[in-house]
Write an enzyme that holds these catalytic residues in place. Structure first.
Site, PDB file in Angstrom:
ATOM      1  CB  CYS A   1      -1.261  -7.796   8.869  1.00 29.88           C
ATOM      2  SG  CYS A   1       0.293  -6.068   8.360  1.00 29.88           S
ATOM      3  CD  GLU A  26      -9.258 -15.762   3.618  1.00 29.44           C
ATOM      4  OE1 GLU A  26     -10.624 -16.013   3.453  1.00 29.44           O
ATOM      5  OE2 GLU A  26      -9.257 -14.716   3.674  1.00 29.44           O
ATOM      6  CG  ASN A  44     -11.870  -5.034  -3.934  1.00 27.24           C
ATOM      7  OD1 ASN A  44     -12.964  -4.707  -4.602  1.00 27.24           O
ATOM      8  ND2 ASN A  44     -10.651  -4.565  -3.971  1.00 27.24           N
ATOM      9  CB  CYS A  90      -3.278  -0.750   6.417  1.00 24.85           C
ATOM     10  SG  CYS A  90      -1.850  -0.507   6.239  1.00 24.85           S
ATOM     11  CB  ILE A 107       1.817   5.238  -2.254  1.00 25.14           C
ATOM     12  CG1 ILE A 107       3.379   4.182  -2.525  1.00 25.14           C
ATOM     13  CG2 ILE A 107       1.687   6.342  -2.065  1.00 25.14           C
ATOM     14  CD1 ILE A 107       4.288   4.794  -2.035  1.00 25.14           C
ATOM     15  CG  HIS A 108      -2.485   2.686  -0.045  1.00 18.03           C
ATOM     16  ND1 HIS A 108      -3.251   2.391  -1.221  1.00 18.03           N
ATOM     17  CD2 HIS A 108      -2.015   1.723   0.748  1.00 18.03           C
ATOM     18  CE1 HIS A 108      -2.206   0.701  -1.368  1.00 18.03           C
ATOM     19  NE2 HIS A 108      -2.445   0.669  -0.281  1.00 18.03           N
ATOM     20  CB  SER A 126       2.869  -5.999  -2.306  1.00 20.56           C
ATOM     21  OG  SER A 126       2.175  -4.668  -1.980  1.00 20.56           O
ATOM     22  CB  CYS A 159      -5.717  -4.067   4.806  1.00 17.71           C
ATOM     23  SG  CYS A 159      -5.598  -5.403   4.549  1.00 17.71           S
ATOM     24  CB  CYS A 202      -6.775  -5.462  -3.688  1.00 22.27           C
ATOM     25  SG  CYS A 202      -5.919  -4.529  -2.274  1.00 22.27           S
TER      26      CYS A 202
END
Length: 373
Positions: free
Chosen positions: A114, A94, A301, A118, A223-224, A200, A121, A344
């Protein structure tokens, strides 16, 4: 069997000039060709009028210009467009176009799926399939530019900024991401300013050092979490490259970078009652004390099956104010394209299901092959 043609979208200027030397041509001919491809969006050698007929025939015999195709697209009420890009073998990635008053940004993918897992995500739920090639990375920009409309008479392009924030971890595909970004920056490529190209990363530190030796682009770091204990859960690569090691790598990168103007962008997704308390804001500010940065707070999101919720506006506001008390520049990211799952952390969608079906089919085929052997 005929020899496979060279896809010229796979070649940065150094590789393109090497090809032209092999063809017995001068380097400036390679530059002319790149300008036709990236400034004017031309893929037919016969349209390249300042290249002589004999060379055009040589190129047509050995080379091709092939970008991945757009399978489908959705347009948000805010103008954001999410594209499903077909990259072969039933696989898709995408790509998201985000128009604003003063810029037009394309969010580009670097991998099919990926591997970093995470937990907040959507792409991570797809799993990892493979790295994208150079042509599949720059081809996203080329194809979407065609969709939006190259200005063939002037060479003006419809995309002003590129962010490597789509599907995948760019630093795990460095061999293809570096030449792809080189094409983005090259005067004969997409000719983007290094401050208008952003990579990123979640923190693959050795690859970050290699990137710094090869290219200078804007850097955004995921970082998160304000400490290793929580980040180990949210961003599992932290177990291999913990925060202090990551921050040291960031400082090394920005020390030799002009694109970042002395500071990095910190990305911090706001997860309700997970990482958004006042205490955690103080902890984050102290963590970043020695690393020049601006902080981008990203309202989470949600996606189907997600274990997290979005922080309330009041919690985001409190968190932001604490950071600003420490002198940090804080931006709360405006959510774009969330009505079409283009925001995101939402990239994957139907693609995840199709990729899983493909992986299952491959596994079944492999099992059949093993049985037969």
């Amino acid at each position: 069997m005929s020899e496979k043609k060279i896809n010229l979208l796979d070649l940065d200027r150094k590789a393109m000039r090497a090809l032209f030397a092999d063809l017995g041509e001068k380097p400036f001919r390679a530059d002319q060709l790149m300008k036709w491809i990236y400034h004017f969006g031309v893929s037919d050698f016969e349209e390249m009028t300042n290249i002589n007929k004999v060379l055009r025939q040589k190129l047509a015999a050995r080379c091709e210009i092939v970008a991945p195709e757009i399978s489908s697209f959705q347009k948000s009420t805010d103008g954001t467009i999410k594209f499903a890009i077909h990259v072969g073998e039933g696989q898709e990635v995408e790509t998201v176009y985000i128009p604003e008053d003063d810029r037009a940004t394309l969010c580009v993918s670097s991998q099919v799926g990926c591997a970093l897992e995470c937990t907040f995500c959507s792409t991570a739920q797809q799993g990892f399939n493979r790295n994208l090639t150079v042509s599949e990375i720059v081809g996203q920009i080329w194809r979407v530019s065609h969709f939006l409309g190259f200005a063939k008479d002037t060479g003006d392009r419809p995309i002003t900024n590129v962010v490597m924030m789509g599907m995948g971890e760019p630093l795990l595909n460095l061999a293809n991401v570096i030449p792809a970004m080189d094409i983005m920056l090259d005067d004969f490529g997409f000719s983007l300013s290094k401050r208008r190209v952003t990579l990123s990363t979640s923190g693959v530190v050795p690859a970050l050092d290699k990137l710094g030796d090869a290219l200078d682009v804007a850097l955004a770091v995921s970082i998160h979490a304000p400490n290793d204990e929580l980040r180990d859960i949210l961003v599992p690569v932290n177990k291999k490259y913990p925060l202090q090691e990551f921050l040291a790598g960031i400082r090394r990168y920005i020390a030799k970078s002009n694109a970042n103007r002395g500071r990095v962008t910190v990305e911090y997704v706001m997860l309700d009652h997970i990482n958004d308390s006042t205490e955690q804001a103080h902890e984050l500010a102290k963590l970043m004390e020695d690393t020049p940065c601006k902080v981008n707070l990203i309202p989470f999101n949600p996606y189907p099956g997600s274990p997290y919720g979005r922080s309330s506006n009041s919690r985001i506001d409190r968190f932001s104010k604490v950071l600003m008390e420490y002198g940090l520049t804080v931006i709360v990211r405006k959510t774009r394209g969330d009505d079409i799952d283009a925001a995101c952390g939402q990239l994957a969608g139907d693609i995840r299901d199709r990729t899983k079906r493909l992986a299952k089919k491959r596994m079944q085929e492999n099992q059949i092959s093993v049985t037969m052997n």
